[in-house]
Scaffold this motif. Sequence first.
Motif, PDB file in Angstrom:
ATOM      1  N   HIS A  93      19.245 -16.911 -45.237  1.00 37.33           N
ATOM      2  CA  HIS A  93      19.619 -18.319 -45.082  1.00 37.33           C
ATOM      3  C   HIS A  93      21.121 -18.494 -45.296  1.00 37.33           C
ATOM      4  N   SER A  94      21.661 -17.757 -46.257  1.00 39.62           N
ATOM      5  CA  SER A  94      23.090 -17.851 -46.542  1.00 39.62           C
ATOM      6  C   SER A  94      23.923 -17.281 -45.400  1.00 39.62           C
ATOM      7  N   ILE A  95      23.539 -16.098 -44.918  1.00 39.83           N
ATOM      8  CA  ILE A  95      24.278 -15.430 -43.847  1.00 39.83           C
ATOM      9  C   ILE A  95      24.298 -16.266 -42.571  1.00 39.83           C
ATOM     10  N   THR A  96      23.188 -16.924 -42.286  1.00 40.62           N
ATOM     11  CA  THR A  96      23.071 -17.656 -41.027  1.00 40.62           C
ATOM     12  C   THR A  96      23.458 -19.123 -41.150  1.00 40.62           C
ATOM     13  N   GLY A  97      23.983 -19.522 -42.320  1.00 39.89           N
ATOM     14  CA  GLY A  97      24.451 -20.892 -42.488  1.00 39.89           C
ATOM     15  C   GLY A  97      23.352 -21.918 -42.624  1.00 39.89           C
ATOM     16  N   ASN A  98      22.193 -21.480 -43.105  1.00 36.42           N
ATOM     17  CA  ASN A  98      21.070 -22.404 -43.255  1.00 36.42           C
ATOM     18  C   ASN A  98      20.662 -22.581 -44.718  1.00 36.42           C
ATOM     19  N   ASP A  99      21.647 -22.523 -45.616  1.00 36.35           N
ATOM     20  CA  ASP A  99      21.353 -22.628 -47.050  1.00 36.35           C
ATOM     21  C   ASP A  99      20.567 -23.891 -47.390  1.00 36.35           C
ATOM     22  N   GLU A 100      20.928 -24.987 -46.755  1.00 40.11           N
ATOM     23  CA  GLU A 100      20.327 -26.270 -47.109  1.00 40.11           C
ATOM     24  C   GLU A 100      18.863 -26.376 -46.703  1.00 40.11           C
ATOM     25  N   THR A 101      18.425 -25.519 -45.786  1.00 48.96           N
ATOM     26  CA  THR A 101      17.035 -25.599 -45.328  1.00 48.96           C
ATOM     27  C   THR A 101      16.100 -24.683 -46.118  1.00 48.96           C
ATOM     28  N   LEU A 102      16.658 -23.851 -47.005  1.00 52.99           N
ATOM     29  CA  LEU A 102      15.812 -22.968 -47.809  1.00 52.99           C
ATOM     30  C   LEU A 102      14.901 -23.819 -48.691  1.00 52.99           C
TER      31      LEU A 102
END
Length: 262
Positions: free
Chosen positions: A227-236
Amino acid sequence: MMYFSSIFSIFLFEFFVLSTCYQTRFKRDFMLITDGNMTDAKCFEDCQQEYRAKFEYTLNQSLTEFYDFPFHPVVLESSSFQLYCKLSEQKTKCFADKCNDYAAENSFSPSNFVCLFKRTLFEKALKCLAKTEPITFLKCDHECHEEIVRTDRLKQITLNNQNQIFISSELATYETELDKLCRFQSCYMSCMAPVVKEMCGGEESKSAIEIVEAYVQWHADDISDWHSITGNDETLPKSCQSLVKPHSKADDPILQIIGNVA
């Protein structure tokens, strides 16, 4: 199929029912395809199909009905565990030799976890895990599945009362299923611990609980990293965030290697 930045991943989370016991298990199938081989996704699928054929022939077990968590009875029997690891090693070698995925051996996967990274601990826990599996299957799988269904039903009623409208998307579907998986894992850990302590000796029960907790933590770290690598931290999902231990990577050199590969 999920597309994240320049890396795409195929994730599948599903419930399936075993006909003999009517119990629900989570299954996670995934394949990661890196920048170095973006144009040849078929290569990974070919390796997977070759693995499927060997797995089902050698272990006399449908790969579709095989699950990673909790640990399947196939990997809880010593001789079949050895075969499982050998087949998994061949699949990883196929990814490297035919698909140029040289990071596969150092990346988190259920087979890498039990066959490489935590093999010594897993083998110490094997006897206890095998002994308690029928009980935890009947008790914990059922209780945790029912809890998730009940919670989701209440959540849906609340959303309906608020007249909220959601746009369906692949990412949203993925995160929803991921949330279920993390909640199931958290529930299962809490449920299985007292069963294991009651049925196994002190050291055996300690190893069994430790290996299950380690698997859940490593899996959560893996999900968090992507999630961090792909820029989706907020959706975790919060249920997955709660399973990530802030200092786990600093404390475990293998997790540091996996993090560097990711």
